[in-house]
Design an enzyme around this catalytic site. Structure first.
Site, mmCIF file in Angstrom:
data_model
loop_
_atom_site.group_PDB
_atom_site.id
_atom_site.type_symbol
_atom_site.label_atom_id
_atom_site.label_comp_id
_atom_site.label_asym_id
_atom_site.label_seq_id
_atom_site.Cartn_x
_atom_site.Cartn_y
_atom_site.Cartn_z
ATOM 1 N N ALA A 75 29.863 33.780 42.930
ATOM 2 C CA ALA A 75 30.237 32.402 42.585
ATOM 3 C C ALA A 75 30.955 32.341 41.242
ATOM 4 C CB ALA A 75 28.969 31.536 42.537
ATOM 5 N N TYR A 142 40.399 33.731 32.216
ATOM 6 C CA TYR A 142 39.670 34.202 33.400
ATOM 7 C C TYR A 142 39.166 35.632 33.166
ATOM 8 C CZ TYR A 142 38.959 36.152 38.060
ATOM 9 O OH TYR A 142 38.431 36.799 39.142
ATOM 10 N N PHE A 170 40.696 44.842 42.414
ATOM 11 C CA PHE A 170 42.142 44.740 42.349
ATOM 12 C C PHE A 170 42.537 43.632 43.348
ATOM 13 C CE2 PHE A 170 43.695 47.730 39.166
ATOM 14 C CZ PHE A 170 42.454 48.078 38.680
#
Ligand code: UFG
Length: 328
Positions: A75, A142, A170
């Site tokens: 999450a 991020y 990736f």
């Protein structure tokens, strides 16, 4: 063996991991806020709780009612562009809420966690393929939100005995081979789904973001891994934690890169449709080449990518998009 709690189990990678774990006989329970996940991505038979990872009471209920022994924590928010505009959202949703979740889990006696990290922790790498040992230098909030969590785990291990594996993904791509679940992001920003939406006629075409990169055809190169291989990496990581292997960080990719033009060419071949292509300017923040060094995960966890050749990735994604043109 008790249950495995999957946070974000209604998301793209989480739902495929639920499917792979169940196929191997594991008991799973899903906690998902459905802010970005899809209820339909989780089978009816799987215990499902709609809620937030920061809801301490709910986490306690789920852990106690299902005898949770380990957690796979997907999450999170995962849009690089959004993180540039709202860094606070990423530090709160990803870093702060994970810190609270892990503190609650430790209090409840759950000390094993597999965590979704990202290649975005590397920033603009100087050497490719990228090994886990190189210094990380995220160039967006991020990536930093995820790196901070990785770093916190070292200290939580020393203080409280947390056992953890961080998987630096990736480029996840493809869909379940039985066509039951696939990739749906709102908004969609990823190359492969956008190319296939263009093939379906839902978009005018695909725009190539930059043709002047330092690569053989001028377009960015990425390491695409099939979501089922990525899901398997989580299963192997869990098994390693169960046999008391050391905690650690692993890249999850294939070690092989494809350019944007190669992806589009393969999509044209798989779909048999001449997808219109427009060459456009660079998108900011895109490194020329991102390819994982994968020896560590292959040796320590035994991961062998089975579905990650470009054609299988695109064919499985195409099946999903064709059968679900409007998503779930
Ligand atoms: N691209 C296009 N046209 C599009 C969309 C993408 O040319 O319409 C290009 C991008 O510029 C990039 C490549 O296709 O060169 C792949 O782009 P994606 O958006 O599919 O994936 P990214 O490599 O940008 O992002 C992935 C993950 C992120 C993670 C990042 C790590 O999706 O979550 O890798 O750098 F942060």
């Amino acid at each position: 063996m008790g249950s495995i709690l999957i946070t974000g189990g209604a998301g793209y990678i989480g739902s495929h991991t639920v499917q792979v774990l169940r196929a191997q006989g594991a008991q799973v329970v899903v906690l998902d806020s459905l802010v970005t996940g899809h209820r339909k991505a989780v089978p009816e038979e799987v215990p499902f709780y709609q809620g937030d990872i920061s809801d301490s009471g709910l986490v306690r209920t789920v852990v106690e009612d299902h005898g949770v022994e380990a957690v796979i924590h997907f999450a999170a928010r995962s849009l690089v562009g959004e993180s540039m505009l709202k860094p606070d959202l990423y530090f709160y949703e990803n870093t702060a809420k994970t810190n609270l979740l892990v503190a609650n889990l430790l209090q409840l006696g759950v000390n094993k966690i597999v965590f979704s990290s990202t290649a975005a922790v590397y920033g603009l790498p100087e050497v490719v393929p990228i090994s886990e040992e190189v210094p990380t230098n995220p160039i967006n909030p991020y990536g930093l939100s995820k790196r901070m969590i990785e770093e916190s785990f070292h200290w939580l291990e020393k203080a409280y005995g947390l056992k953890w594996v961080a998987l630096r993904y990736f480029n996840a791509a493809g869909a379940s081979l039985d066509g039951s679940i696939g990739e749906e992001h709102l908004p969609e920003t990823h190359l492969i789904p956008l190319v296939l939406k263009a093939a379906l006629g839902q978009r005018e075409g695909i725009q190539v973001f930059g043709t002047d990169y330092n690569t053989m055809d001028g377009t960015c190169i990425r390491d695409y891994i099939h979501v089922l291989d990525l899901a398997e990496a989580h299963v192997l990581a869990l098994k390693a934690l169960e046999r008391q292997s050391a905690s650690g960080i692993f890249n999850v990719g294939t070690g092989q890169g494809y350019s944007v033009r190669e992806v589009i060419k393969s999509a044209k071949k798989v779909t048999g449709i001449d997808i219109p292509v427009v060459e456009g300017p660079r998108r900011s923040g895109d490194p020329d080449v991102l390819i994982a060094k994968v020896d560590k995960i292959e040796k320590a966890l035994g991961l062998k990518a089975k579905y990650s050749d470009l054609e299988t990735i695109i064919a499985s994604a195409w099946q999903w998009h064709k059968n679900n043109p409007h998503g779930y």
